[in-house]
Write a protein that holds these residues in place. Structure first.
Motif, short mmCIF file in Angstrom:
data_model
loop_
_atom_site.label_atom_id
_atom_site.label_comp_id
_atom_site.label_asym_id
_atom_site.label_seq_id
_atom_site.Cartn_x
_atom_site.Cartn_y
_atom_site.Cartn_z
N TYR A 206 0.84 -1.20 0.00
CA TYR A 206 0.00 0.00 0.00
C TYR A 206 0.88 1.25 0.00
N GLU A 237 -5.67 -4.95 -11.11
CA GLU A 237 -6.70 -4.54 -10.15
C GLU A 237 -6.60 -3.05 -9.88
N THR A 265 -14.75 -10.25 -1.78
CA THR A 265 -15.94 -9.77 -2.49
C THR A 265 -15.91 -10.27 -3.93
C1 LIG Z 1 -5.19 -4.55 -3.24
C2 LIG Z 1 -6.59 -4.98 -2.98
N1 LIG Z 1 -7.27 -5.59 -3.97
C3 LIG Z 1 -8.55 -6.01 -3.78
C4 LIG Z 1 -9.19 -5.82 -2.58
C5 LIG Z 1 -10.59 -6.34 -2.38
O1 LIG Z 1 -10.58 -7.42 -1.50
P1 LIG Z 1 -11.81 -7.74 -0.56
O2 LIG Z 1 -12.97 -7.96 -1.45
O3 LIG Z 1 -11.42 -8.96 0.17
O4 LIG Z 1 -12.01 -6.56 0.33
C6 LIG Z 1 -8.52 -5.16 -1.54
C7 LIG Z 1 -9.18 -4.94 -0.24
O5 LIG Z 1 -8.94 -5.68 0.68
C8 LIG Z 1 -7.19 -4.74 -1.73
O6 LIG Z 1 -6.52 -4.13 -0.76
#
Ligand SMILES: Cc1ncc(COP(=O)(O)O)c(C=O)c1O
Length: 362
Positions: A206, A237, A265
């Protein structure tokens, strides 16, 4: 050797001075207010020690704390929802727990047990159930995290770790309806490489994305749409969301190739889309394919998925000087159906057919 403790007795030290009155539930900023209690467990001499729940508050650390220098840390982000005065629903805790252990393994952090995790969540929710917002679309955000706690400036794996769970009431993500986000690719930066740490939730991923995200904002875009690090053409992503494309009647989602976080999700989206009879393809998809689908009129919807927003419509994508507009400035029908279904399951108004909910009686 990791010691997967199965002892589920948690020593609870109750908070005598609740800060509930400080929380303005009509005006919640994400991650700003915290519930009265936090879970703590320390790893030392090769084993996890006794778990405890204590009043939420500052912790004392040394300036030589391993994590501050080398970033050996993992975390999760998940939510609990108010169903009724006796019931709080936690969404897919087992999946979040498993992902935390997956992250821990990659980062050289000792694994933890599900018994401790779920008991800690249940106890926290019982103690702090008044912090779970009652207002529509709001929730209690849950942040489990583990960090290296050696007091030593040595660039190697820590021998001590601290495991915390804190919780925070969060407001409705879409207060004024769904605002589609705009995304831009970048040639200058990459988020993750296969073999690196992009597929796990570790702090440094992050930190490395903050500068590119700031630049994207300055250029007028909400977030960066990450492309693969090697060829710079496959879509990966977004900052904290997985991405999905409805092309014709097919839902196309980038395949988890090792540099993408496997969103919880995202899993729900794929399961529901299949259940509803859509063709679902988890595969590599290039940015050019998306632009072509837009040009030939088959790109129907683009949306992100993640714990914070659940489903986030994408209204515009910029790539190397070209822009495409998607939709008509609001959320598409398919994305809205997903949003309604997932949130319905979360709040308990739609039947939990997939066993995604862990209900806690408070
Ligand atoms: C880098 C990243 N990609 C995707 C997601 C989506 O993941 P989730 O659906 O588990 O929140 C997140 C959030 O956690 C994330 O930090």
């Amino acid at each position: 050797m990791n010691d997967l403790m199965t002892q589920t007795k948690i020593n609870i030290i109750p908070n005598e001075n609740s800060r509930l009155h400080e929380v303005d539930f009509n005006n919640l900023m994400f991650g700003k207010k915290f519930s009265d209690h936090m879970f703590v467990m320390e790893f030392e001499n090769g084993t996890w020690k006794e778990p405890a729940i204590k009043p939420f508050g500052p912790i004392q650390i040394t300036p030589a704390l391993n994590t501050l220098h080398y970033g050996q840390a993992v975390f999760e982000g998940m939510k609990a929802f108010y169903k009724d005065d006796e019931t709080i629903n936690i969404y897919r805790p087992k999946d979040h727990f498993e992902r935390m252990n997956f992250s821990s393994r990659r980062m050289g952090i000792p694994e933890t047990s599900y018994e401790i995790f779920i008991t800690a969540l249940e106890e926290l929710l019982k103690l702090d159930n008044k912090f779970v917002p009652r207002l529509e679309q709001s929730a209690l955000y849950i942040r489990p995290f583990i960090f290296a706690s050696d007091d030593l400036l040595a660039a190697r794996s820590s021998s001590k770790f601290s495991y915390y769970i804190i919780t925070s009431p969060v407001g409705a993500y879409y207060d004024e309806g769904f605002n589609p986000v705009s995304l831009t690719t970048t040639k200058e930066y990459v988020r993750a490489v296969v073999g690196g740490t992009g597929e796990v939730k570790t702090a440094g991923n992050y930190a490395a994305s903050f500068l590119p995200a700031k630049k994207a904002k300055e250029d007028g875009y909400t977030q960066v749409l990450w492309l693969d690090a090697k060829e710079h053409k496959y879509i990966e992503e977004v900052g904290t969301m997985n991405i999905h494309f409805l092309i014709g009647d097919t839902l196309v989602t980038p395949k988890l190739t090792g540099s993408i976080l496997g969103g919880i999700t995202r899993r729900s989206v794929l399961t529901l889309a299949e259940e509803w009879g859509y063709k679902v393809e988890e595969r590599r998809i290039t940015i050019d394919e998306v632009f072509e689908a837009s040009d030939n009129g088959t790109l129907k919807e683009v949306f992100g998925s993640g714990t914070a927003a659940v489903i986030s419509p994408v209204g515009l994508i910029h790539h190397e000087g070209k822009k495409i507009n998607i939709g008509i400035g609001s959320i598409g029908d398919f994305a809205k159906r997903l949003y309604d279904e997932i949130t319905g399951i979360q709040y308990g108004t739609i039947e939990d057919r997939h066993n995604w909910i862990h209900s806690v009686k408070v």
